[in-house]
Write an enzyme that holds these catalytic residues in place. Structure first.
Site, PDB file in Angstrom:
ATOM      1  N   ARG A   1       0.877  -1.183   0.000  1.00  0.00           N
ATOM      2  CA  ARG A   1       0.000   0.000   0.000  1.00  0.00           C
ATOM      3  C   ARG A   1       0.901   1.216   0.000  1.00  0.00           C
ATOM      4  NH1 ARG A   1      -5.438   1.435   3.359  1.00  0.00           N
ATOM      5  NH2 ARG A   1      -6.188   0.026   1.750  1.00  0.00           N
TER       6      ARG A   1
ATOM      7  N   HIS B   1      -7.237   0.542  -6.697  1.00  0.00           N
ATOM      8  CA  HIS B   1      -7.470  -0.289  -5.503  1.00  0.00           C
ATOM      9  C   HIS B   1      -8.135  -1.581  -5.994  1.00  0.00           C
ATOM     10  CE1 HIS B   1      -7.839  -1.433  -1.485  1.00  0.00           C
ATOM     11  NE2 HIS B   1      -8.654  -0.534  -0.994  1.00  0.00           N
TER      12      HIS B   1
ATOM     13  N   GLN C   1     -10.173  -3.962  -3.663  1.00  0.00           N
ATOM     14  CA  GLN C   1     -11.479  -3.418  -3.281  1.00  0.00           C
ATOM     15  C   GLN C   1     -12.499  -3.697  -4.385  1.00  0.00           C
ATOM     16  OE1 GLN C   1     -12.316  -1.651  -0.318  1.00  0.00           O
ATOM     17  NE2 GLN C   1     -14.332  -2.096  -1.137  1.00  0.00           N
TER      18      GLN C   1
ATOM     19  N   ASP D   1     -17.166   7.154  -2.269  1.00  0.00           N
ATOM     20  CA  ASP D   1     -15.887   7.046  -1.556  1.00  0.00           C
ATOM     21  C   ASP D   1     -15.621   8.424  -0.948  1.00  0.00           C
ATOM     22  OD1 ASP D   1     -13.292   6.416  -0.715  1.00  0.00           O
ATOM     23  OD2 ASP D   1     -12.412   6.449  -2.724  1.00  0.00           O
TER      24      ASP D   1
ATOM     25  N   CYS E   1     -16.511   1.860  -0.025  1.00  0.00           N
ATOM     26  CA  CYS E   1     -15.350   1.022   0.288  1.00  0.00           C
ATOM     27  C   CYS E   1     -14.971   1.107   1.764  1.00  0.00           C
ATOM     28  CB  CYS E   1     -14.157   1.434  -0.576  1.00  0.00           C
ATOM     29  SG  CYS E   1     -13.801   3.202  -0.482  1.00  0.00           S
TER      30      CYS E   1
ATOM     31  N   ARG F   1     -13.983  -8.629   1.463  1.00  0.00           N
ATOM     32  CA  ARG F   1     -12.562  -8.384   1.249  1.00  0.00           C
ATOM     33  C   ARG F   1     -11.770  -9.632   1.684  1.00  0.00           C
ATOM     34  NH1 ARG F   1     -10.428  -3.240   1.127  1.00  0.00           N
ATOM     35  NH2 ARG F   1      -8.578  -4.423   0.526  1.00  0.00           N
TER      36      ARG F   1
HETATM   37  N1   CP Z   1     -11.417  -0.117   2.028  1.00  0.00           N
HETATM   38  C1   CP Z   1     -10.172  -0.153   2.496  1.00  0.00           C
HETATM   39  O1   CP Z   1      -9.191  -0.388   1.776  1.00  0.00           O
HETATM   40  O2   CP Z   1     -10.081   0.057   3.856  1.00  0.00           O
HETATM   41  P1   CP Z   1      -8.735   0.289   4.652  1.00  0.00           P
HETATM   42  O3   CP Z   1      -8.142   1.585   4.174  1.00  0.00           O
HETATM   43  O4   CP Z   1      -9.152   0.361   6.108  1.00  0.00           O
HETATM   44  O5   CP Z   1      -7.805  -0.854   4.399  1.00  0.00           O
HETATM   45  N1  NVA Z   2      -9.887   6.805  -1.933  1.00  0.00           N
HETATM   46  C1  NVA Z   2      -9.593   6.350  -0.591  1.00  0.00           C
HETATM   47  C2  NVA Z   2      -9.865   4.885  -0.471  1.00  0.00           C
HETATM   48  C3  NVA Z   2      -9.633   4.299   0.896  1.00  0.00           C
HETATM   49  C4  NVA Z   2      -9.886   2.822   0.946  1.00  0.00           C
HETATM   50  C5  NVA Z   2      -8.147   6.678  -0.260  1.00  0.00           C
HETATM   51  O1  NVA Z   2      -7.282   6.504  -1.134  1.00  0.00           O
HETATM   52  O2  NVA Z   2      -7.889   7.105   0.869  1.00  0.00           O
END
Ligand code: CP
Ligand code: NVA
Length: 309
Positions: free
Chosen positions: A103, A130, A133, A218, A258, A286
């Site tokens: 990440r 993502h 997701q 989102d 999400c 997930r």
């Molecule tokens: N939806 C999602 O990726 O959640 P987190 O940021 O908590 O991992």
């Molecule tokens: N768009 C958001 C998604 C989090 C799961 C971010 O990147 O923070």
């Protein structure tokens, strides 16, 4: 050749539907508390530069439930590109563990890790996509629908990472999708081009709410964009999913997010917690889809030979 999931484009429709079927099977087995040790002796490294609840817990749980193990590396531990180059990190991790789950802030870092690793790399969110997701989201819809190609998905909000992966998924899975963003927050041109013919882009959220069966949103301020918060909240006025907007919706619409949600910004409490919300099914899935994904990328489950890639 090793398999990675950097973009949802790394999988084709047959592979995604195969993963959905496997996920359904495994979900049943795990709900019956069956023990499956296919990952015995295997380790996944989670290389995270941003916070996470769902992604971290579901990947670590999936690895452990399948008999493997996980190592969580926080931003302070590794300092990608600062303490050490991405190439060196990729090459070192490849000598010790079986899988990298990353990440990060930049899609280029995700791609560089893939390039220099000899083990599979999974994109667990970057600034562009993502994919895990979107896989869980489309699985959640697939579980509920006889024919996933008949539904229409609507995304209202920022044309960002989550929206991008959903658009790619719509194109691959042959699902119609509508995206409404404020002016200037449209998805990336290259993703619009890829999903052409399937995804309609507008600046009017009402158009989306009226036509779609699944309405997705989102956050307006993603991780790393905190300094733009005030401007973004101003620019996104009119894009909140609330009861007023949903008066225009179809009878059986469903609400997706999400998570994490910024309650009171992109979505109100009554909608997020309401009877049409399926956000907790998405969050649960997930875990289920990622079990199958890990097994697939490690070649521990294979597309049947009758299904040509
Ligand atoms: N939806 C999602 O990726 O959640 P987190 O940021 O908590 O991992
Ligand atoms: N768009 C958001 C998604 C989090 C799961 C971010 O990147 O923070």
């Amino acid at each position: 050749m090793k398999k990675d999931l950097i973009s949802l484009r790394d999988l084709n429709k047959k592979e995604i539907i195969f993963l959905f079927k496997k996920t359904k099977e495994l979900k049943k087995l795990f709900q019956k508390k069956k023990v499956i040790n296919l990952l015995k002796g295997r380790i996944g490294a989670l290389l995270f530069e941003k916070p996470s609840l769902r992604t971290r817990v579901t990947f670590e749980t999936a690895l452990k439930q399948l008999g493997g193990d996980s190592i969580y590396l926080s931003p302070q531990d590794v300092q990608m590109g600062k303490r050490e180059s991405v190439k060196d990190i990729a090459q070192n991790l490849s000598r010790w563990v079986d899988l990298i789950i990353v990440r990060t802030f930049s899609h280029n870092i995700t791609k560089e890790l893939k390039e220099y690793s000899t083990i599979p790399v999974i994109n667990a969110l970057d600034d562009y996509e993502h994919p895990c997701q979107a896989l869980a989201d489309y699985y959640t819809i697939w579980e509920r629908e006889k024919n996933i190609e008949k539904i229409k998905l609507g995304f209202i909000g920022d044309g960002n990472n989550v929206c991008h992966s959903l658009m790619i998924g719509a194109k691959i899975l042959e699902i119609d999708m509508m995206v409404a963003t404020p002016n200037g927050y449209e998805p990336d041109k290259e993703i619009i081009e890829f999903s052409k013919g399937r995804v309609y882009i507008t600046n009017d959220p009402k158009e989306v709410v009226k036509e779609c069966d699944y309405i997705y949103t989102d956050v307006w301020v993603s991780m790393g964009q905190e300094s733009e918060k005030e401007k973004r909240i101003r620019d996104f006025q009119g894009f909140q999913i609330n009861s007023e907007l949903l008066k225009l919706a179809k009878r059986d619409y469903k609400i997706m997010h999400c998570l994490p949600a910024h309650r009171g910004e992109e979505i109100t409490d009554e909608v997020l917690d309401g009877k049409n919300s399926i956000v907790l099914d998405q969050a649960e899935n997930r875990l289920h889809i990622q079990r199958s994904l890990i097994l697939y990328l490690l070649n521990l489950i294979k597309l049947p030979s009758s299904i040509k890639k």
